[in-house]
Scaffold this active site. Sequence first.
Site, PDB file in Angstrom:
ATOM      1  N   ASP A 131       0.854  -1.190   0.000  1.00 13.37           N
ATOM      2  CA  ASP A 131       0.000   0.000   0.000  1.00 13.37           C
ATOM      3  C   ASP A 131       0.887   1.235   0.000  1.00 13.37           C
ATOM      4  O   ASP A 131       1.734   1.402   0.883  1.00 13.37           O
ATOM      5  CB  ASP A 131      -0.907  -0.017   1.238  1.00 13.37           C
ATOM      6  N   ASP A 143      -3.024   2.299  -6.084  1.00 15.37           N
ATOM      7  CA  ASP A 143      -1.942   2.366  -5.105  1.00 15.37           C
ATOM      8  C   ASP A 143      -1.854   1.132  -4.207  1.00 15.37           C
ATOM      9  O   ASP A 143      -1.179   1.160  -3.182  1.00 15.37           O
ATOM     10  CB  ASP A 143      -2.079   3.620  -4.243  1.00 15.37           C
ATOM     11  N   GLU A 144      -2.525   0.045  -4.578  1.00 21.24           N
ATOM     12  CA  GLU A 144      -2.491  -1.173  -3.784  1.00 21.24           C
ATOM     13  C   GLU A 144      -2.350  -2.401  -4.675  1.00 21.24           C
ATOM     14  O   GLU A 144      -2.866  -2.421  -5.793  1.00 21.24           O
ATOM     15  CB  GLU A 144      -3.767  -1.330  -2.956  1.00 21.24           C
TER      16      GLU A 144
END
Length: 250
Positions: A6, A101-102
């Site tokens: 993350d 973003d993960e």
Amino acid sequence: MVGLIDCDNFFCSCERVFRPDLAGKPIVVLSNNDGCIVARSKEAKALGIPDCMPYHQMMQKYSDAGIIAFSSNYTLYGDMSRRIMEILRHEAPDVLQYSIDEAFLDLSGMGKENLKKWGEGVCQKILRHTGMPVSLGIASSKTLAKVASRFAKRYTAYKKCCFIDSDEQRIKALSIFPVGNVWGIGRKTCRTLMLYGISTAYQFASQSKNWIQTNFHLPGIQTWSELNGDDVIQIDRLNGATKQSIMTSR
């Protein structure tokens, strides 16, 4: 084992890559047409600026706080995301991008003894090659990996990688983790759990299977199973799919 990588305050961190002078300063990223705040650095969060706050209200209320605002730059964010995912695909056996973003990492076949050191190295490599700070959680299920990533992000002692590798650690982590912050538990479900006196993730995970099946539908049952260490949630791949993570609209 499953890993969850993350990016820390992704949009704001992207802006700081090319503005190192902004390190330690409160910054926010605005929505399309600069209407409201969609991302905040940890310094901006510390000031009490809420998510989705209208930009004009922020300027009025925090005019003396030295906050720096950026218009959304989705081309930049997409490019930084691509660079991070490319590094992950070189380092992990299999990568499942979950959002811009993960990403979930399938760590099957990797020895548990070296996973913590390996995870710390991956986070350091991403920071060194892209300038982006990331946090990594490793556990036996996706939901537990999400929990671990929160601890990795919050506590510096983990060196950006938290590994929940025993039942004792799982119980300890879930005992101090608010049930409302668990991936898959929304506000309505959280309010219901509060009525039953369930405020932590461990209190939810320790309920009997019959009680869970009586009071919840499939998503809730799956979350309960995941908190108890069973990896049961399936996620469609985003790699190469036509579905997009971000868009620009006017």
